[in-house]
Motif scaffolding. Structure first.
Motif, short mmCIF file in Angstrom:
data_model
loop_
_atom_site.label_atom_id
_atom_site.label_comp_id
_atom_site.label_asym_id
_atom_site.label_seq_id
_atom_site.Cartn_x
_atom_site.Cartn_y
_atom_site.Cartn_z
N ASN A 51 0.79 -1.23 0.00
CA ASN A 51 0.00 0.00 0.00
C ASN A 51 0.82 1.28 0.00
O ASN A 51 0.32 2.33 -0.43
CB ASN A 51 -0.95 0.02 1.21
CG ASN A 51 -2.08 -0.98 1.08
OD1 ASN A 51 -3.09 -0.70 0.44
ND2 ASN A 51 -1.90 -2.15 1.67
N TYR A 52 2.06 1.20 0.48
CA TYR A 52 2.85 2.43 0.59
C TYR A 52 4.18 2.37 -0.15
O TYR A 52 4.89 3.36 -0.22
CB TYR A 52 3.12 2.74 2.07
CG TYR A 52 1.86 3.00 2.85
CD1 TYR A 52 1.21 4.23 2.75
CD2 TYR A 52 1.31 2.02 3.66
CE1 TYR A 52 0.04 4.48 3.47
CE2 TYR A 52 0.13 2.26 4.37
CZ TYR A 52 -0.50 3.49 4.27
OH TYR A 52 -1.65 3.73 4.96
N SER A 53 4.52 1.21 -0.70
CA SER A 53 5.79 1.08 -1.40
C SER A 53 5.63 0.47 -2.79
O SER A 53 6.61 0.06 -3.40
CB SER A 53 6.77 0.24 -0.55
OG SER A 53 8.08 0.33 -1.05
N TYR A 54 4.38 0.38 -3.25
CA TYR A 54 4.07 -0.12 -4.60
C TYR A 54 4.65 -1.50 -4.88
O TYR A 54 5.10 -1.80 -5.98
CB TYR A 54 4.58 0.88 -5.66
CG TYR A 54 4.09 2.29 -5.42
CD1 TYR A 54 2.76 2.63 -5.70
CD2 TYR A 54 4.93 3.25 -4.90
CE1 TYR A 54 2.30 3.92 -5.46
CE2 TYR A 54 4.47 4.55 -4.65
CZ TYR A 54 3.15 4.87 -4.95
OH TYR A 54 2.70 6.15 -4.70
N GLY A 55 4.68 -2.34 -3.85
CA GLY A 55 5.11 -3.72 -4.02
C GLY A 55 6.60 -3.94 -4.03
O GLY A 55 7.07 -5.07 -4.22
N THR A 56 7.40 -2.90 -3.83
CA THR A 56 8.86 -3.03 -3.80
C THR A 56 9.42 -2.35 -2.56
O THR A 56 8.78 -1.48 -1.96
CB THR A 56 9.51 -2.40 -5.05
OG1 THR A 56 9.17 -1.00 -5.09
CG2 THR A 56 9.02 -3.08 -6.31
#
Length: 202
Positions: A51-56
């Motif tokens: 939710n806050y790191s776009y999956g990375t």
């Protein structure tokens, strides 16, 4: 009749020697709770990353630091819970919590674990974290196997499973997170439940 008495005496001596050379007050319930903590921690980490790191994850990012704090809290609560429940079980069994056997257990457990932790920190400082989950599983498994000779021998089976899961995670790094969840979460709950009903209930 005398031969039966001798066999009984030998069996009792063997049990006493086994108890004196192994720390048998480890709590199965602590394993269950450690698994639950791991699942909660993994859920929090997954939520943060998705939710806050776009999956990375970026090693110098705020989300990465929060995930590391999350992992540290999981480890902290697992250790504290283990100490509390094991101390309670030791008192219930009129056994010493801290003696020569438990010291050997802790020492043999910490050597692979600390070495693995330092190695993971080194590779993280070099900007590499793709194998972190695999390394955590492998070194934790090695620590369990190494410590099993000073505790309930069944612990080594959990160690073997953690090592296998770590090797699979190294082979398929894209599944490292889910294998970490399986190893530290689900396997702990299964193992802790088995140990609880096998040893703690007796």
């Amino acid at each position: 009749m005398e031969s039966k008495d001798y066999l009984k005496d030998i069996s009792e001596i063997k049990d006493l020697m086994n108890k004196s050379s192994r720390f048998i007050s480890l709590s199965g319930l602590s394993g269950i709770l450690a698994g639950i903590y791991a699942l909660i921690g993994a859920s929090v980490a997954y939520f943060l990353v998705m939710n806050y790191s776009y999956g990375t994850l970026k090693l110098d990012g705020r989300i990465f630091r929060l995930v590391m704090l999350d992992l540290a809290l999981v480890a902290f609560f697992s250790v504290v819970t283990g100490i509390i429940l094991t101390t309670r079980k030791a008192k219930k069994n009129n056994a010493k919590m801290w003696d020569a056997t438990s010291k050997r257990l802790v020492t043999n457990f910490l050597i692979p674990l600390v070495a693995g932790g330092i190695y993971i920190l080194i590779i993280l400082s070099n900007g590499k974290y793709g194998q972190t989950g695999a390394l955590m599983l492998i070194f934790y498994g090695l620590a369990l196997v190494n410590a099993s000779k000073y505790s309930i021998g069944d612990i080594r089976y959990l160690g073997y499973m953690e090592i296998v899961l770590g090797l699979v995670a190294a082979l398929f790094p894209g599944y490292g997170f889910w294998l970490w969840v399986l190893g530290f979460g689900i396997m702990h709950i299964i193992y802790g439940t088995w140990m609880h009903f096998k040893y703690d209930k007796n």
